[in-house]
Design a protein around this motif. Structure first.
Motif, PDB file in Angstrom:
ATOM      1  N   SER A 239       0.849  -1.200   0.000  1.00 15.63           N
ATOM      2  CA  SER A 239       0.000   0.000   0.000  1.00 15.63           C
ATOM      3  C   SER A 239       0.877   1.240   0.000  1.00 15.63           C
ATOM      4  CB  SER A 239      -0.931   0.004   1.216  1.00 15.63           C
ATOM      5  OG  SER A 239      -0.196  -0.119   2.423  1.00 15.63           O
ATOM      6  N   GLY A 240       0.297   2.333  -0.473  1.00 19.41           N
ATOM      7  CA  GLY A 240       1.048   3.583  -0.566  1.00 19.41           C
ATOM      8  C   GLY A 240       0.262   4.734   0.027  1.00 19.41           C
ATOM      9  N   GLY A 241      -0.076   5.708  -0.825  1.00 25.66           N
ATOM     10  CA  GLY A 241      -0.724   6.917  -0.340  1.00 25.66           C
ATOM     11  C   GLY A 241      -2.206   7.007  -0.639  1.00 25.66           C
ATOM     12  N   TYR A 275     -15.030   3.292  -5.440  1.00 19.77           N
ATOM     13  CA  TYR A 275     -14.957   3.398  -3.986  1.00 19.77           C
ATOM     14  C   TYR A 275     -14.659   4.847  -3.610  1.00 19.77           C
ATOM     15  CZ  TYR A 275     -14.257  -1.673  -4.367  1.00 19.77           C
ATOM     16  OH  TYR A 275     -14.385  -3.006  -4.680  1.00 19.77           O
ATOM     17  N   ALA A 276     -14.917   5.178  -2.365  1.00 17.41           N
ATOM     18  CA  ALA A 276     -14.454   6.458  -1.831  1.00 17.41           C
ATOM     19  C   ALA A 276     -12.972   6.324  -1.517  1.00 17.41           C
ATOM     20  CB  ALA A 276     -15.239   6.822  -0.576  1.00 17.41           C
ATOM     21  N   ARG A 277     -12.244   7.443  -1.609  1.00 16.52           N
ATOM     22  CA  ARG A 277     -10.792   7.384  -1.395  1.00 16.52           C
ATOM     23  C   ARG A 277     -10.332   8.520  -0.481  1.00 16.52           C
ATOM     24  NH1 ARG A 277      -8.405   7.196  -7.472  1.00 16.52           N
ATOM     25  NH2 ARG A 277      -9.456   9.210  -7.484  1.00 16.52           N
ATOM     26  N   VAL A 278      -9.426   8.167   0.418  1.00 20.61           N
ATOM     27  CA  VAL A 278      -8.709   9.145   1.233  1.00 20.61           C
ATOM     28  C   VAL A 278      -7.239   9.035   0.872  1.00 20.61           C
ATOM     29  CG1 VAL A 278      -7.886   9.650   3.579  1.00 20.61           C
ATOM     30  CG2 VAL A 278     -10.318   9.280   3.169  1.00 20.61           C
ATOM     31  N   SER A 279      -6.586  10.178   0.707  1.00 21.45           N
ATOM     32  CA  SER A 279      -5.173  10.194   0.352  1.00 21.45           C
ATOM     33  C   SER A 279      -4.484  11.317   1.117  1.00 21.45           C
ATOM     34  CB  SER A 279      -5.012  10.398  -1.161  1.00 21.45           C
ATOM     35  OG  SER A 279      -3.658  10.328  -1.543  1.00 21.45           O
ATOM     36  N   ALA A 280      -3.625  10.957   2.045  1.00 20.47           N
ATOM     37  CA  ALA A 280      -2.947  11.948   2.876  1.00 20.47           C
ATOM     38  C   ALA A 280      -1.548  12.220   2.336  1.00 20.47           C
ATOM     39  CB  ALA A 280      -2.850  11.450   4.322  1.00 20.47           C
TER      40      ALA A 280
END
Length: 301
Positions: A239-241, A275-280
Motif C-alpha cells: 500500500s502507498g498513499g 470506492y471512496a478514497r482518502v489520500s494523505a
C-alpha cells in the motif's frame, strides 16, 4: 500485450490504441481477487503464469488508484527477466510501468526497479504543474520504440531534423526522438526543477516515511469502524498513499459529498466499480486523519 484488469483508463486505452495500430492482441488478468487481501506472491505468480512465448509487453501500474494496492514491481521485473532468458532480442518482453501514484511518495530509485520503461505525471506527489511528467527508459530499451510525433527535443533535434532534411532513416531510437513535439508550456516546464528541489530539500526518505505514517494511521483507524469496508491492504509493502473504502448503505459519491460538507476533500475512484478514497500527503497532520475518521464514524453509524 499483457496487462491487469485493475489499471486506469489512460493506461488501458493507450494499450488498446497501440494494439489497434500494431495488430497485437491484449490480455487482461486479475492480479488479486480482493484488494484488501492482495498477496505479493500471488500477484507475481499470476503474472508469471500469464506470460507466454508470444508476450512482448507487460503493462502494470505501481499503485492502483482503483484499490490502493501497491505492486511489487521489482519482483515482477524478475519474472519478466526470467521469461526473457533464451529469447532473441527481437522477441524480448518489455516491462512498462505506470508509476504516477508511487513516484514522489516512495523512497525508491525508479531506475533500480527493473522496469524497461517507467512513466509518471509529476503533478500528483511531486507538486509540479499539471500537464508535466516524464518517461524513463533503459538505454537498451529505447530502440524498441518507434517515434510517433516529430520531436523538437534539443538533445536530438540535429539528428531528427537532419534525417528529415535528407529524407533519411532515423538511427535506432533514443529518448530524445520520442519526447513531445511542438512548443512547450515553458512556465510549466521550468516549474518542474523547482518541484524537484523542494522534494530533495525535504528529503525523499522523510516524505515517504510521513506519507506511510499518515495513511497507515487512516487504514488502522478505518479498520475498526463498523459498517466500513476497507479495500486497501494494511501491509505497507502493498500500500502507498491511497486508501479505498466503502460505507454500508452509501454510494461513494454520497460519502464524498457528505465529507465535503465538513470541508474534507476526498474523491471517488473513476472505475466501473467505484470506492471512496482518502489520500494523505505531506501537507496533512495526524490530527486531520483523526478528524476524517471521526466524520466517517458518524456517517457509518
Amino acid at each position: 500485450i499483457l496487462t491487469s484488469e485493475h489499471d486506469h483508463y489512460s493506461h488501458h486505452e493507450s494499450i488498446r490504441f497501440s494494439a489497434a495500430r500494431s495488430g497485437a492482441s491484449v490480455r487482461y488478468i486479475p492480479l488479486y481477487d480482493s484488494g484488501a487481501l492482495a498477496n505479493a506472491d500471488q500477484i507475481v505468480d499470476r503474472i508469471g503464469r500469464a506470460i507466454t512465448a508470444k508476450t512482448r509487453a507487460v503493462g502494470v501500474t505501481w499503485v492502483h488508484s482503483s484499490s490502493g494496492v501497491k505492486l511489487p514491481i521489482a519482483r515482477i521485473a524478475e519474472v519478466v527477466a526470467r521469461a526473457n532468458r533464451g529469447r532473441a532480442s527481437a522477441d524480448r518482453c518489455l516491462l512498462i510501468v505506470d508509476g504516477v501514484h508511487g513516484f514522489g511518495n516512495q523512497d525508491v530509485d525508479v531506475a533500480r526497479l527493473g522496469a524497461d520503461f517507467f512513466a509518471s505525471g509529476t503533478h500528483k506527489w511531486l507538486f509540479a504543474p499539471r500537464g508535466t511528467g516524464f518517461l524513463w527508459g533503459r538505454a537498451d530499451a529505447w530502440p524498441e520504440l518507434r517515434p510517433t510525433i516529430p520531436s523538437f527535443d534539443p538533445d536530438g533535434i540535429d539528428t531528427t531534423f537532419g534525417a528529415w532534411a535528407d529524407r533519411a532513416e532515423l538511427p535506432p531510437t533514443q529518448a530524445s526522438f520520442v519526447s513531445p513535439g511542438g512548443f512547450l508550456a515553458y512556465e510549466h516546464l521550468l516549474a518542474v526543477p523547482a518541484a524537484v528541489e523542494l522534494h530533495r530539500a525535504i528529503g525523499r526518505d522523510r516524505i515517504a516515511a510521513r506519507i506511510a505514517e499518515l495513511n497507515a494511521a487512516f487504514r488502522a483507524g478505518a479498520a475498526g469502524i463498523p459498517g466500513l469496508t476497507m479495500h486497501t491492504p494494511r501491509d505497507p509493502a502493498l500500500s502507498g498513499g491511497i486508501s479505498c473504502f466503502e460505507v454500508r448503505g452509501m454510494t461513494p459519491g454520497q460519502v464524498v459529498a457528505r465529507l465535503a460538507e465538513k470541508k474534507i476533500r476526498t474523491t471517488t475512484s473513476p472505475y466501473k466499480v467505484s470506492y471512496a478514497r482518502v489520500s494523505a500527503g505531506i501537507m496533512n497532520k495526524l490530527e486531520e486523519i483523526e478528524l476524517v475518521l471521526r466524520e466517517i464514524r458518524t456517517l457509518a453509524a
